[in-house]
Design a protein around this motif. Structure first.
Motif, short mmCIF file in Angstrom:
data_model
loop_
_atom_site.label_atom_id
_atom_site.label_comp_id
_atom_site.label_asym_id
_atom_site.label_seq_id
_atom_site.Cartn_x
_atom_site.Cartn_y
_atom_site.Cartn_z
N ALA A 136 30.95 64.44 33.20
CA ALA A 136 32.24 65.31 33.25
C ALA A 136 31.84 66.79 32.33
N LEU A 137 31.26 66.49 31.22
CA LEU A 137 30.75 67.46 30.32
C LEU A 137 29.94 68.31 31.03
N ARG A 138 29.09 68.09 31.40
CA ARG A 138 28.22 68.98 32.18
C ARG A 138 28.68 69.75 33.44
N GLU A 139 29.55 69.10 33.98
CA GLU A 139 30.30 69.83 35.21
C GLU A 139 31.23 70.93 34.24
N ALA A 140 31.90 70.46 33.13
CA ALA A 140 32.78 71.46 32.32
C ALA A 140 32.02 72.67 32.10
N ASP A 141 30.80 72.34 31.67
CA ASP A 141 29.96 73.49 31.17
C ASP A 141 29.57 74.58 32.17
N ALA A 142 29.14 73.73 33.37
CA ALA A 142 29.00 74.77 34.38
C ALA A 142 30.31 75.59 34.88
N PHE A 144 33.43 76.27 33.13
CA PHE A 144 33.74 77.04 32.21
C PHE A 144 32.73 77.75 31.14
N ASP A 145 31.61 77.69 31.41
CA ASP A 145 30.18 78.22 30.72
C ASP A 145 30.79 77.85 29.21
N ARG A 146 30.49 76.76 28.73
CA ARG A 146 30.61 76.18 27.32
C ARG A 146 29.35 75.33 27.10
N PRO A 147 28.18 75.92 26.70
CA PRO A 147 27.06 75.18 26.52
C PRO A 147 27.30 74.03 25.65
N GLU A 148 28.16 73.84 24.49
CA GLU A 148 28.40 72.83 23.65
C GLU A 148 28.58 71.59 24.39
N TYR A 149 29.16 71.78 25.58
CA TYR A 149 29.83 70.31 26.35
C TYR A 149 28.40 69.97 26.77
N SER A 150 27.57 70.44 27.53
CA SER A 150 26.21 69.97 27.89
C SER A 150 25.29 69.56 26.67
N GLU A 151 25.60 70.13 25.47
CA GLU A 151 24.66 69.54 24.29
C GLU A 151 25.31 68.28 24.00
N THR A 152 26.47 68.28 23.98
CA THR A 152 27.01 66.88 23.73
C THR A 152 26.68 65.79 24.57
N ALA A 153 26.76 66.09 25.89
CA ALA A 153 26.06 65.12 26.84
C ALA A 153 24.96 64.81 26.88
N ASP A 154 23.79 65.79 26.33
CA ASP A 154 22.51 65.25 26.07
C ASP A 154 22.63 64.36 24.97
N ARG A 155 23.23 64.74 24.03
CA ARG A 155 23.12 63.73 22.86
C ARG A 155 23.61 62.26 23.24
N ILE A 156 24.72 62.19 23.86
CA ILE A 156 25.07 60.93 24.56
C ILE A 156 24.22 59.98 25.11
N ILE A 157 23.48 60.70 26.26
CA ILE A 157 22.57 60.11 27.18
C ILE A 157 21.11 59.79 26.25
N GLU A 158 20.89 60.70 25.36
CA GLU A 158 19.60 60.49 24.57
C GLU A 158 19.87 59.49 23.82
N THR A 159 20.88 59.06 23.13
CA THR A 159 20.91 57.80 22.18
C THR A 159 20.94 56.76 23.39
N ILE A 160 21.67 56.72 24.33
CA ILE A 160 21.60 55.40 25.22
C ILE A 160 20.36 55.18 25.60
N SER A 161 19.37 56.07 26.05
CA SER A 161 18.27 56.01 26.54
C SER A 161 17.26 55.49 25.40
N ARG A 162 17.48 55.86 24.29
CA ARG A 162 16.55 55.42 23.35
C ARG A 162 16.84 54.03 22.69
N ILE A 163 18.16 53.61 22.42
CA ILE A 163 18.33 52.34 21.83
C ILE A 163 19.19 51.52 22.51
#
Length: 340
Positions: A136-142, A144-163
């Motif tokens: 939802a954050l990535r779709e919202a960035d696309a 509403f043009d709010r890059p911080e949404y995608s940045e937050t999404a990236d942090r969520i997924i990176e943590t899941i993928s790593r640990i």
């Protein structure tokens, strides 16, 4: 987790993946553009009073209407974010993003977690809710043009993928208090938005389809599938949907579902795995959302429309009453999605 039920019937529908322990997560219009030269989109907004009984004074979502003592779940905020993206409501999405960051986010060093339950001291996340929120954050960035949404999404997924892995599998949750991942994968959690590098497909591909109902879990330590005696159609529908999206049919389940719908005109909240008979007499709005989605995926458009009619009849006959937010928002996602 209690769901919306018909009057006089027990209020007891749980997602099959839901834990009984409070420390673990509970499992789950097209607008007119302004002239091209402005390169702007007139934002839509949902009605001011939409779902108002589910919000506290700070717009956090509690599970039951007019019940601020009920649970505040990452499931709820993720589903509402999904709805706000669909409705293109930038203002309300921004408000929910602030709520996400202020109360749901837990940062532990480089790790970025979303707590599955706030205000109650929980220390775990929930895979399906995190994936939904990130999407939802990535779709919202696309939108509403709010890059911080995608940045937050990236942090969520990176943590899941790593640990959030165990024995090479991405698992249901991670407990950051004891620094330990779950030992299971709930098959209904493996929705389409799960990143490919999490290898969800291999768990879905190896499911035994010689029976009507699927197993609910995969034990990653023992590497075995686990079945319950009583099954939840929400879980079963989600698993069938997850399989369809990677090109796998579920013939026995599909045949059973079509027959059950044709003969009964409804689906019940739980079924006996062995007899295939209903184990309860209640229905669920969220269940009909997933049933509608599954029928659309397998090309049963007429049946999908019938499901929407059944859900609407339930609302018209009984009102929304004590509807759990999970059911409430899924009903509106189904009815207001113009692609369905």
């Amino acid at each position: 987790m209690r769901k919306w039920l018909l009057p006089g019937m027990m209020l007891a529908l749980l997602l099959g993946a839901c834990s009984e322990e409070s420390s673990e997560p509970a499992p789950p219009p097209e607008e007119e553009q302004v002239p091209v030269e402005t390169e702007e989109v007139e934002q839509q907004a949902i009605p001011e009073d939409f779902a108002e009984n589910y919000f506290d004074e700070n717009q956090f979502i509690h599970a039951y209407p007019s019940a601020p003592d009920s649970q505040y779940l990452s499931e709820s905020i993720g589903l509402y974010m999904e709805y706000l993206v669909m409705m293109e409501d930038e203002e309300k999405f921004a408000q929910q993003y602030e709520n996400l960051m202020s109360e749901f986010v837990v940062e532990e060093g480089d790790n970025f977690f979303i707590n599955w339950l706030i205000f109650e001291g929980a220390t775990v996340n929930a895979l399906i809710d995190d994936i939904r929120i990130a999407a939802a954050l990535r779709e919202a960035d696309a939108l509403f043009d709010r890059p911080e949404y995608s940045e937050t999404a990236d942090r969520i997924i990176e943590t899941i993928s790593r640990i959030q892995t165990n024995n090479g599998y991405t698992v249901d949750y991670y407990d950051w208090e004891v620094e330990f991942p779950a030992q299971r994968i709930t098959l209904s959690y493996l929705i389409d938005d799960v990143p490919k590098d999490m290898n969800a497909d291999r768990v879905l591909e190896n499911v035994d389809t010689d029976e009507v109902f699927f197993p609910e879990y995969f034990d990653v330590a023992e590497e075995v599938y686990v079945k319950s005696d009583v099954v939840h159609p929400i879980d079963q529908l989600l698993i069938a949907i997850n399989r369809e999206r990677i090109g796998l049919s579920s013939d026995l389940f599909e045949e059973w579902l079509k027959t059950e719908w044709a003969e009964e005109g409804r689906l019940f909240g739980r079924y006996d795995r062995e007899t295939l008979e209903p184990a309860v007499t209640y229905e669920s709005l969220a269940m009909y959302f997933f049933m509608n989605e599954y029928f659309l995926i397998i090309g049963e458009e007429e049946a999908a429309e019938e499901v929407k009619v059944r859900a609407t009849n339930m609302i018209e006959e009984n009102g929304e009453g004590e509807t759990h937010f999970f059911d409430f928002i899924h009903y509106h996602l189904m009815m207001e999605d113009e692609t369905k």
